[in-house]
Design a protein around this motif. Structure first.
Motif, PDB file in Angstrom:
ATOM      1  N   ALA A 151      -6.203  12.325  14.858  1.00  0.00           N
ATOM      2  CA  ALA A 151      -6.299  10.933  15.310  1.00  0.00           C
ATOM      3  C   ALA A 151      -5.037  10.169  14.957  1.00  0.00           C
ATOM      4  CB  ALA A 151      -7.537  10.271  14.683  1.00  0.00           C
ATOM      5  N   LEU A 152      -4.522  10.417  13.745  1.00  0.00           N
ATOM      6  CA  LEU A 152      -3.278   9.767  13.325  1.00  0.00           C
ATOM      7  C   LEU A 152      -2.119  10.185  14.243  1.00  0.00           C
ATOM      8  CD1 LEU A 152      -2.440   7.857  11.011  1.00  0.00           C
ATOM      9  CD2 LEU A 152      -1.741   9.876   9.728  1.00  0.00           C
ATOM     10  N   TYR A 153      -2.114  11.450  14.624  1.00  0.00           N
ATOM     11  CA  TYR A 153      -1.066  11.933  15.516  1.00  0.00           C
ATOM     12  C   TYR A 153      -1.118  11.246  16.869  1.00  0.00           C
ATOM     13  CZ  TYR A 153       1.518  15.045  18.602  1.00  0.00           C
ATOM     14  OH  TYR A 153       2.399  15.538  19.526  1.00  0.00           O
ATOM     15  N   TRP A 154      -2.351  11.093  17.428  1.00  0.00           N
ATOM     16  CA  TRP A 154      -2.451  10.474  18.752  1.00  0.00           C
ATOM     17  C   TRP A 154      -2.096   8.997  18.708  1.00  0.00           C
ATOM     18  CZ3 TRP A 154      -1.879  13.891  22.049  1.00  0.00           C
ATOM     19  CH2 TRP A 154      -2.506  15.134  21.965  1.00  0.00           C
ATOM     20  N   ILE A 155      -2.369   8.342  17.583  1.00  0.00           N
ATOM     21  CA  ILE A 155      -1.908   6.945  17.446  1.00  0.00           C
ATOM     22  C   ILE A 155      -0.384   6.900  17.496  1.00  0.00           C
ATOM     23  CG2 ILE A 155      -1.794   4.981  15.872  1.00  0.00           C
ATOM     24  CD1 ILE A 155      -4.565   5.774  14.848  1.00  0.00           C
ATOM     25  N   ALA A 156       0.263   7.795  16.730  1.00  0.00           N
ATOM     26  CA  ALA A 156       1.731   7.846  16.734  1.00  0.00           C
ATOM     27  C   ALA A 156       2.259   8.164  18.127  1.00  0.00           C
ATOM     28  CB  ALA A 156       2.209   8.884  15.722  1.00  0.00           C
ATOM     29  N   ASP A 157       1.566   9.057  18.839  1.00  0.00           N
ATOM     30  CA  ASP A 157       2.019   9.422  20.171  1.00  0.00           C
ATOM     31  C   ASP A 157       1.913   8.255  21.146  1.00  0.00           C
ATOM     32  OD1 ASP A 157       3.098  11.701  21.621  1.00  0.00           O
ATOM     33  OD2 ASP A 157       1.283  11.625  22.847  1.00  0.00           O
ATOM     34  N   CYS A 158       0.918   7.389  20.937  1.00  0.00           N
ATOM     35  CA  CYS A 158       0.814   6.177  21.765  1.00  0.00           C
ATOM     36  C   CYS A 158       2.053   5.304  21.581  1.00  0.00           C
ATOM     37  CB  CYS A 158      -0.445   5.391  21.395  1.00  0.00           C
ATOM     38  SG  CYS A 158      -1.998   6.159  21.917  1.00  0.00           S
ATOM     39  N   PHE A 159       2.454   5.110  20.325  1.00  0.00           N
ATOM     40  CA  PHE A 159       3.662   4.323  20.068  1.00  0.00           C
ATOM     41  C   PHE A 159       4.891   5.024  20.644  1.00  0.00           C
ATOM     42  CE2 PHE A 159       0.993   2.701  16.478  1.00  0.00           C
ATOM     43  CZ  PHE A 159       0.994   1.372  16.860  1.00  0.00           C
ATOM     44  N   ILE A 175       2.165  12.306   8.680  1.00  0.00           N
ATOM     45  CA  ILE A 175       1.381  13.518   8.928  1.00  0.00           C
ATOM     46  C   ILE A 175       2.053  14.720   8.266  1.00  0.00           C
ATOM     47  CG2 ILE A 175       0.554  15.088  10.723  1.00  0.00           C
ATOM     48  CD1 ILE A 175       0.406  12.630  12.584  1.00  0.00           C
ATOM     49  N   ILE A 176       3.371  14.813   8.394  1.00  0.00           N
ATOM     50  CA  ILE A 176       4.103  15.947   7.811  1.00  0.00           C
ATOM     51  C   ILE A 176       4.007  15.931   6.288  1.00  0.00           C
ATOM     52  CG2 ILE A 176       6.409  16.952   7.547  1.00  0.00           C
ATOM     53  CD1 ILE A 176       7.042  15.851  10.359  1.00  0.00           C
ATOM     54  N   ASP A 177       4.108  14.742   5.700  1.00  0.00           N
ATOM     55  CA  ASP A 177       4.101  14.642   4.237  1.00  0.00           C
ATOM     56  C   ASP A 177       2.720  14.909   3.646  1.00  0.00           C
ATOM     57  OD1 ASP A 177       6.761  14.027   4.400  1.00  0.00           O
ATOM     58  OD2 ASP A 177       6.469  11.851   4.286  1.00  0.00           O
ATOM     59  N   ILE A 178       1.669  14.368   4.284  1.00  0.00           N
ATOM     60  CA  ILE A 178       0.327  14.443   3.688  1.00  0.00           C
ATOM     61  C   ILE A 178      -0.433  15.675   4.166  1.00  0.00           C
ATOM     62  CG2 ILE A 178      -1.879  13.230   3.431  1.00  0.00           C
ATOM     63  CD1 ILE A 178      -0.421  10.618   3.735  1.00  0.00           C
ATOM     64  N   TYR A 179      -0.197  16.092   5.412  1.00  0.00           N
ATOM     65  CA  TYR A 179      -0.935  17.218   5.982  1.00  0.00           C
ATOM     66  C   TYR A 179       0.052  18.292   6.473  1.00  0.00           C
ATOM     67  CZ  TYR A 179      -4.131  13.258   6.200  1.00  0.00           C
ATOM     68  OH  TYR A 179      -4.862  12.146   5.903  1.00  0.00           O
ATOM     69  N   ARG A 183      -2.313  21.666  11.961  1.00  0.00           N
ATOM     70  CA  ARG A 183      -1.665  22.114  13.188  1.00  0.00           C
ATOM     71  C   ARG A 183      -0.858  21.004  13.843  1.00  0.00           C
ATOM     72  NH1 ARG A 183      -6.807  22.653  17.356  1.00  0.00           N
ATOM     73  NH2 ARG A 183      -7.644  20.557  17.067  1.00  0.00           N
ATOM     74  N   LYS A 184      -1.225  19.756  13.568  1.00  0.00           N
ATOM     75  CA  LYS A 184      -0.497  18.643  14.160  1.00  0.00           C
ATOM     76  C   LYS A 184       0.810  18.359  13.429  1.00  0.00           C
ATOM     77  CE  LYS A 184      -3.048  17.535  17.643  1.00  0.00           C
ATOM     78  NZ  LYS A 184      -2.512  17.743  18.992  1.00  0.00           N
ATOM     79  N   ALA A 185       1.012  18.942  12.242  1.00  0.00           N
ATOM     80  CA  ALA A 185       2.270  18.729  11.523  1.00  0.00           C
ATOM     81  C   ALA A 185       3.440  19.329  12.310  1.00  0.00           C
ATOM     82  CB  ALA A 185       2.191  19.342  10.129  1.00  0.00           C
ATOM     83  N   VAL A 186       3.197  20.481  12.930  1.00  0.00           N
ATOM     84  CA  VAL A 186       4.260  21.103  13.740  1.00  0.00           C
ATOM     85  C   VAL A 186       4.616  20.213  14.928  1.00  0.00           C
ATOM     86  CG1 VAL A 186       4.865  23.115  15.131  1.00  0.00           C
ATOM     87  CG2 VAL A 186       3.516  23.398  13.038  1.00  0.00           C
TER      88      VAL A 186
END
Length: 375
Positions: A151-159, A175-179, A183-186
């Motif tokens: 969900a955090l990734y899709w919010i970032a993708d909206c921006f 996302i990269i730092d915490i997770y 799979r979304k870190a890549v």
């Protein structure tokens, strides 16, 4: 909805920065299988499930919607319908069925995941403002959800798609730092690289635009100058042209004069070089002649000295004999040693004069050689 996005940007940033870290993300929550006891609904549902498992999402959507119709529906079937529509990329139907699910099953444990799918569908449909709102609410209400990083990734993708790269990059980096193992870190790393590439491209575009602006400005200035020249007095232009041509002729004459002077200097230099080469050859010839004369003089002098030495030795050998022969006649005249040795005094004198002449000739040759070298 641009105004709505502007309002939510700051709020989303503050809210998302306060989201707690959760466990590593797992695959999206699987659909629970709903089973009817018997009858036609059970058959339709079974066919819908088979189509869904075979990734035939078009038929699965039709069959699941039919199974859901009437009073036989339940939250599991409804959720499966939403997922089938999502995989079938029917995002408008996903949004509509998500709203219907929220109304029909407000207490269902599947409701958070339905809201998550609704946010994704809004994003895929291009309604990024509403997607940010829905996904932000999901993250705020479900910080422990296994799909929280997604969900955090899709919010970032909206921006990202709305060119708000600063906000997007911060969320992708979170996302990269915490997770890091999600799979979304890549995907987040890829997006950050894409943002960096966009920034480089934007800088190049800015440079090109600046250069183009300068070119247009110079072109406009040149055109203004042309227009000014077109409006100038013809006589004035002719006068300026005549002056320019006169200056050109003056410069050409000066150039020709300088070229002639340079050619003369080169000719003089060549003549001086030739004279110097001739003088060097003459000096070498004179030196060779002097060396030959000196060798000849040395040879003659050596021969003279050899003869003189021989005469001296003969004279020394003859002295005892003469003395013995003249001993009984003490009163008689003395015989010169030189005469008894076979060499007359006259001959000895001539030899000495010849040696003096050779020495003088040798000295003159040496003096001439030194004069040539000094020149």
């Amino acid at each position: 909805m641009v105004t709505l996005r502007t309002v939510f940007c700051a709020a989303c940033s503050a809210a998302l920065s306060s989201f707690p870290a959760v466990a590593l993300a797992q695959p999206e929550i699987p659909v629970e299988t709903a089973v009817y006891e018997s009858g036609e609904k059970a058959q339709i549902l079974a066919e819908g499930l088979a189509a869904y498992n075979n990734k035939d999402y078009g038929n699965a959507t039709i069959l699941l919607r039919e199974a859901l119709a009437g009073d036989g529906g339940n939250s599991d079937v409804h959720y499966m319908l939403i997922m089938s529509e999502m995989y079938g990329e029917d995002y408008a139907s996903v949004i509509s069925d998500c709203n219907s699910f929220a109304s029909s099953y407000p207490d269902s444990p599947l409701l958070p995941n339905v809201n998550y799918q609704k946010g994704k569908a809004l994003h895929y449909k291009g309604d990024n403002d509403q997607a940010v709102m829905v996904l932000s609410d999901f993250c705020h209400e479900n910080p422990k959800s296994p799909v929280y990083p997604s969900a955090l990734y899709w919010i970032a993708d909206c921006f990202y798609e709305d060119y708000n790269f600063q906000m997007a990059e911060g969320l992708f980096q979170r996302i990269i730092d915490i997770y890091p193992d999600d799979r979304k870190a890549v995907d987040a790393k890829y997006k950050i690289d894409a943002i960096a590439q966009r920034e480089r491209e934007q800088k190049l575009l800015d440079m090109l635009k600046a250069n183009n602006d300068r070119f247009l400005e110079q072109k406009a200035s040149y055109e203004r100058q042309l227009k000014g020249l077109e409006g100038a007095d013809v006589a004035t232009l002719k006068k300026e042209l005549d002056a320019a041509n006169a200056r050109i002729r003056e410069l050409e004459a000066l150039l020709a004069s300088e070229k002639a002077a340079a050619d003369s200097e080169r000719a003089n230099a060549a003549a001086w070089k030739t004279q110097a080469e001739n003088a060097r050859v003459d000096a070498e010839s004179a030196r060779a002649q002097a060396d030959a004369a000196r060798a000849q003089a040395d040879a003659e002098l050596a021969a003279y000295k050899a003869r003189e030495e021989a005469a001296r030795k003969q004279a020394e050998a003859a002295v005892p004999a003469v003395a013995t022969a003249q001993a009984p006649e003490a009163t008689g005249p003395a015989v010169p040693a030189a005469r008894s040795s076979g060499v007359s005094e006259q001959e000895l004198l001539e030899l000495k004069l010849r040696a003096a002449q050779l020495q003088r000739l040798l000295d003159e040759k040496h003096s001439a050689s030194r004069d040539n070298k000094s020149e």
